[in-house]
Design an enzyme around this catalytic site. Sequence first.
Site, mmCIF file in Angstrom:
data_model
loop_
_atom_site.group_PDB
_atom_site.id
_atom_site.type_symbol
_atom_site.label_atom_id
_atom_site.label_comp_id
_atom_site.label_asym_id
_atom_site.label_seq_id
_atom_site.Cartn_x
_atom_site.Cartn_y
_atom_site.Cartn_z
ATOM 1 N N GLY A 133 -13.980 -25.550 23.720
ATOM 2 C CA GLY A 133 -14.118 -26.342 22.505
ATOM 3 C C GLY A 133 -13.041 -25.956 21.510
ATOM 4 N N ARG A 153 -13.455 -3.583 21.215
ATOM 5 C CA ARG A 153 -13.258 -4.995 21.532
ATOM 6 C C ARG A 153 -12.684 -5.733 20.329
ATOM 7 N NH1 ARG A 153 -15.480 -6.577 26.166
ATOM 8 N NH2 ARG A 153 -15.941 -8.697 25.475
ATOM 9 N N ALA A 171 -25.592 -7.698 21.332
ATOM 10 C CA ALA A 171 -26.168 -8.987 21.692
ATOM 11 C C ALA A 171 -27.313 -9.367 20.755
ATOM 12 C CB ALA A 171 -26.653 -8.940 23.134
ATOM 13 N N HIS A 207 -52.216 8.537 25.572
ATOM 14 C CA HIS A 207 -51.923 9.791 26.266
ATOM 15 C C HIS A 207 -52.130 9.608 27.763
ATOM 16 C CE1 HIS A 207 -51.623 14.042 27.119
ATOM 17 N NE2 HIS A 207 -52.710 13.920 27.883
HETATM 18 P P1 FAD Z 1 -20.057 -13.525 23.859
HETATM 19 O O1 FAD Z 1 -21.200 -12.980 24.611
HETATM 20 O O2 FAD Z 1 -18.725 -12.920 24.090
HETATM 21 O O3 FAD Z 1 -20.002 -15.078 24.207
HETATM 22 C C1 FAD Z 1 -18.981 -15.886 23.778
HETATM 23 C C2 FAD Z 1 -18.914 -17.088 24.707
HETATM 24 O O4 FAD Z 1 -18.079 -18.078 24.126
HETATM 25 C C3 FAD Z 1 -18.322 -16.798 26.084
HETATM 26 O O5 FAD Z 1 -19.117 -17.374 27.074
HETATM 27 C C4 FAD Z 1 -16.949 -17.451 26.043
HETATM 28 O O6 FAD Z 1 -16.527 -17.924 27.309
HETATM 29 C C5 FAD Z 1 -17.237 -18.625 25.122
HETATM 30 N N1 FAD Z 1 -16.065 -19.159 24.438
HETATM 31 C C6 FAD Z 1 -15.114 -18.489 23.748
HETATM 32 N N2 FAD Z 1 -14.234 -19.360 23.190
HETATM 33 C C7 FAD Z 1 -14.656 -20.590 23.543
HETATM 34 C C8 FAD Z 1 -14.189 -21.901 23.274
HETATM 35 N N3 FAD Z 1 -13.124 -22.105 22.490
HETATM 36 N N4 FAD Z 1 -14.854 -22.935 23.812
HETATM 37 C C9 FAD Z 1 -15.936 -22.756 24.597
HETATM 38 N N5 FAD Z 1 -16.439 -21.536 24.880
HETATM 39 C C10 FAD Z 1 -15.801 -20.485 24.351
HETATM 40 N N6 FAD Z 1 -24.798 -5.419 23.694
HETATM 41 C C11 FAD Z 1 -26.083 -5.059 23.605
HETATM 42 O O7 FAD Z 1 -26.744 -5.398 22.629
HETATM 43 N N7 FAD Z 1 -26.692 -4.349 24.600
HETATM 44 C C12 FAD Z 1 -26.019 -3.940 25.701
HETATM 45 O O8 FAD Z 1 -26.589 -3.299 26.591
HETATM 46 C C13 FAD Z 1 -24.646 -4.300 25.822
HETATM 47 N N8 FAD Z 1 -23.943 -3.936 26.900
HETATM 48 C C14 FAD Z 1 -22.634 -4.306 26.994
HETATM 49 C C15 FAD Z 1 -21.915 -3.868 28.096
HETATM 50 C C16 FAD Z 1 -20.582 -4.195 28.225
HETATM 51 C C17 FAD Z 1 -19.823 -3.731 29.442
HETATM 52 C C18 FAD Z 1 -19.957 -5.007 27.221
HETATM 53 C C19 FAD Z 1 -18.531 -5.415 27.352
HETATM 54 C C20 FAD Z 1 -20.671 -5.436 26.117
HETATM 55 C C21 FAD Z 1 -22.010 -5.069 25.978
HETATM 56 N N9 FAD Z 1 -22.759 -5.439 24.869
HETATM 57 C C22 FAD Z 1 -24.064 -5.060 24.775
HETATM 58 C C23 FAD Z 1 -22.173 -6.254 23.789
HETATM 59 C C24 FAD Z 1 -22.579 -7.726 23.949
HETATM 60 O O9 FAD Z 1 -22.160 -8.182 25.225
HETATM 61 C C25 FAD Z 1 -21.958 -8.566 22.863
HETATM 62 O O10 FAD Z 1 -22.264 -8.024 21.594
HETATM 63 C C26 FAD Z 1 -22.480 -9.999 22.928
HETATM 64 O O11 FAD Z 1 -22.198 -10.579 24.163
HETATM 65 C C27 FAD Z 1 -21.895 -10.843 21.807
HETATM 66 O O12 FAD Z 1 -22.401 -12.133 21.905
HETATM 67 P P2 FAD Z 1 -21.584 -13.395 21.357
HETATM 68 O O13 FAD Z 1 -22.461 -14.568 21.603
HETATM 69 O O14 FAD Z 1 -21.082 -13.130 20.014
HETATM 70 O O15 FAD Z 1 -20.278 -13.482 22.288
HETATM 71 P P1 NAI Z 2 -16.663 1.754 21.342
HETATM 72 O O1 NAI Z 2 -16.223 1.377 19.998
HETATM 73 O O2 NAI Z 2 -18.091 2.016 21.591
HETATM 74 O O3 NAI Z 2 -15.885 3.074 21.803
HETATM 75 C C1 NAI Z 2 -14.506 3.133 21.856
HETATM 76 C C2 NAI Z 2 -14.084 4.595 21.908
HETATM 77 O O4 NAI Z 2 -12.722 4.642 22.249
HETATM 78 C C3 NAI Z 2 -14.257 5.312 20.582
HETATM 79 O O5 NAI Z 2 -14.921 6.528 20.789
HETATM 80 C C4 NAI Z 2 -12.820 5.492 20.104
HETATM 81 O O6 NAI Z 2 -12.653 6.667 19.325
HETATM 82 C C5 NAI Z 2 -12.087 5.592 21.415
HETATM 83 N N1 NAI Z 2 -10.672 5.229 21.346
HETATM 84 C C6 NAI Z 2 -10.102 4.219 20.658
HETATM 85 N N2 NAI Z 2 -8.769 4.186 20.881
HETATM 86 C C7 NAI Z 2 -8.497 5.190 21.746
HETATM 87 C C8 NAI Z 2 -7.317 5.658 22.369
HETATM 88 N N3 NAI Z 2 -6.128 5.078 22.156
HETATM 89 N N4 NAI Z 2 -7.400 6.725 23.201
HETATM 90 C C9 NAI Z 2 -8.591 7.329 23.447
HETATM 91 N N5 NAI Z 2 -9.744 6.921 22.871
HETATM 92 C C10 NAI Z 2 -9.707 5.863 22.040
HETATM 93 O O7 NAI Z 2 -16.089 0.607 22.298
HETATM 94 P P2 NAI Z 2 -16.388 0.235 23.808
HETATM 95 O O8 NAI Z 2 -16.998 1.368 24.537
HETATM 96 O O9 NAI Z 2 -15.137 -0.380 24.301
HETATM 97 O O10 NAI Z 2 -17.467 -0.889 23.675
HETATM 98 C C11 NAI Z 2 -17.214 -2.019 22.864
HETATM 99 C C12 NAI Z 2 -18.451 -2.485 22.199
HETATM 100 O O11 NAI Z 2 -19.282 -3.157 23.128
HETATM 101 C C13 NAI Z 2 -19.338 -1.361 21.649
HETATM 102 O O12 NAI Z 2 -18.922 -0.935 20.388
HETATM 103 C C14 NAI Z 2 -20.655 -2.043 21.560
HETATM 104 O O13 NAI Z 2 -20.702 -2.775 20.374
HETATM 105 C C15 NAI Z 2 -20.631 -2.992 22.748
HETATM 106 N N6 NAI Z 2 -21.396 -2.381 23.841
HETATM 107 C C16 NAI Z 2 -22.725 -2.141 23.649
HETATM 108 C C17 NAI Z 2 -23.477 -1.560 24.646
HETATM 109 C C18 NAI Z 2 -24.888 -1.261 24.378
HETATM 110 O O14 NAI Z 2 -25.421 -1.754 23.398
HETATM 111 N N7 NAI Z 2 -25.555 -0.480 25.213
HETATM 112 C C19 NAI Z 2 -22.900 -1.219 25.937
HETATM 113 C C20 NAI Z 2 -21.483 -1.469 26.014
HETATM 114 C C21 NAI Z 2 -20.787 -2.061 24.996
#
Ligand code: FAD
Ligand code: NAI
Length: 479
Positions: free
Chosen positions: A122, A286, A334, A458
């Site tokens: 979009g 990110r 999320a 408990h």
């Molecule tokens: P997104 O989930 O990134 O969704 C955005 C969507 O928009 C995508 O489908 C993309 O394709 C679509 N999009 C983008 N631009 C366009 C466009 N122009 N037109 C149409 N579609 C488009 N958070 C938690 O709370 N718990 C967790 O356990 C957790 N684990 C994670 C593990 C990993 C490895 C990662 C990377 C993230 C994790 N997160 C977790 C973070 C979580 O995934 C994000 O905070 C969440 O997905 C954000 O939701 P959102 O809807 O903002 O964006």
């Molecule tokens: P993060 O922000 O959690 O951690 C990034 C880490 O990388 C920090 O400790 C930072 O100091 C370090 N860092 C940054 N630049 C660096 C460099 N040049 N060299 C070495 N270390 C460096 O980010 P991450 O792990 O990439 O996850 C992104 C986001 O995704 C999280 O912040 C979280 O919001 C979401 N997420 C949430 C999860 C959950 O809720 N369980 C699981 C995974 C992701």
Amino acid sequence: MAKTFDVVVIGGGPGGYIAAIRAAQLGFNTACIDEWKNEKGGPAPGGTCTNVGCIPSKALLQSSEHYEHAGKHFAEHGIGVGKLSLDLAKMLARKDAVVKQNNDGILYLFKKNKVAFFHGRGSFVKAVDGGYEIAVAGAATETLVAKQVIVATGSNARPLPGAPFDEEAILSNDGALRIGRDSGGVPKKLGLIGSGVIGLEMGSVWRRLGAEVTVLEALPTFLGAVDEQVAKEAHKAFTKQGLKIELGVKVGEVKVAKGGVTVAYADSKGGAQTLAVDKLIVSIGRVPNTTGLNTEAVGLKLDERGAIVVDDECRTNLPGVWAVGDVVRGPMLAHKAEEEGVAVAERIAGQHGHVNFNTVPWVIYTSPEIAWVGETEQQLKARGAAYKAGTFPFMANGRARALGDTTGLVKFLADAKTDEILGVHIVGPMASELIAEAVVAMEFKASSEDIARICHAHPSLSEATKEAALAVDKRTLNF
Ligand code: FAD
Ligand code: NAI
């Protein structure tokens, strides 16, 4: 002919798809556009969370934890499993099936709630009388006109400068969840840059499955945003498990050569070091994603990080355009994205949408799990708050002993005068589930005494929560 809608949501991740469902529930003619493709090129709504984030990472964390338990802990229960084996292809296929169930579930929910779904990208075309024209390009090619637009385009992994993701040797979260798909199996040596949430979760998965894992972290403190006492406990546990975490490093050149990756870095004392690994996961945070959205066409304002600028209520600089989730300020979680999506739909309907940022829980799904809500002890100290603290170790909890998982503790922080709970921090078994009680308590502005007076089942891990609340008043019963 353009199709007209009351509300068009761009992005079908947790922020977008939930906003679309809520808008439709409120009676708006609603569309959601999402471009994510599955392997066959079909729609895969659910965004980062469903496809390459929360869901697949938790599937692999669960599988790898079973593997570790079967190999290392079943024997303590008197269970023998013979020779342990790993079918990585099957484990990854199970993870993919879990993802697909969630993709399909969202498509079903769109149908159920009469949300029109468009599979494609979009982008803004122009402002028109009473709304915005939006082009959809992809499997669906359409022109939509919307009175209200909710942007929920999420975020992408941040690469290290000079080391772009190739998803073969240098992996983002996407490649990190697919290691072994090329039949290369579990890497012998795995490197991770960044010991944040992804670094610890993905590092745990691959360590449990047999990789030697080294994590290089720039900051001198481990999990700086987490309560210090909890971070210390977690660090001890991860180190004991064999995760090598080097703090205070400065990462230099990353080279991909046949058969692996080398990372030049300076250690915390400034000494030149090299890490040689089979694969490298880069998890250094990110960046908000507005690729292809054509924000310039309508003058949608971004900040210096590329995030869409919004106020507390997710309003952008344009009338009728809102933005939620990872593409705006605030924690990239999320459930935060979902709450904002619901609140925006309700605001469009003239209701009082509400998100309490002070009670957004955080969970790191490692073992032990780490979960918290509210302020940390170091934050309270920094703002000079008068507070009381109470902790209770899982070692003294009967259910934890029965589970055979007694690592960690529950910690309460309460106002010294009013006893209102200011923060709850947990490291230990099922912290992800236990934290919900603390979130509810804080939403209701409960005191630690309120929790201490509530009857908890408990034997249950939740008794550790009650005991930590009792500890605020120095009257634990079982410790
Ligand atoms: P997104 O989930 O990134 O969704 C955005 C969507 O928009 C995508 O489908 C993309 O394709 C679509 N999009 C983008 N631009 C366009 C466009 N122009 N037109 C149409 N579609 C488009 N958070 C938690 O709370 N718990 C967790 O356990 C957790 N684990 C994670 C593990 C990993 C490895 C990662 C990377 C993230 C994790 N997160 C977790 C973070 C979580 O995934 C994000 O905070 C969440 O997905 C954000 O939701 P959102 O809807 O903002 O964006
Ligand atoms: P993060 O922000 O959690 O951690 C990034 C880490 O990388 C920090 O400790 C930072 O100091 C370090 N860092 C940054 N630049 C660096 C460099 N040049 N060299 C070495 N270390 C460096 O980010 P991450 O792990 O990439 O996850 C992104 C986001 O995704 C999280 O912040 C979280 O919001 C979401 N997420 C949430 C999860 C959950 O809720 N369980 C699981 C995974 C992701």
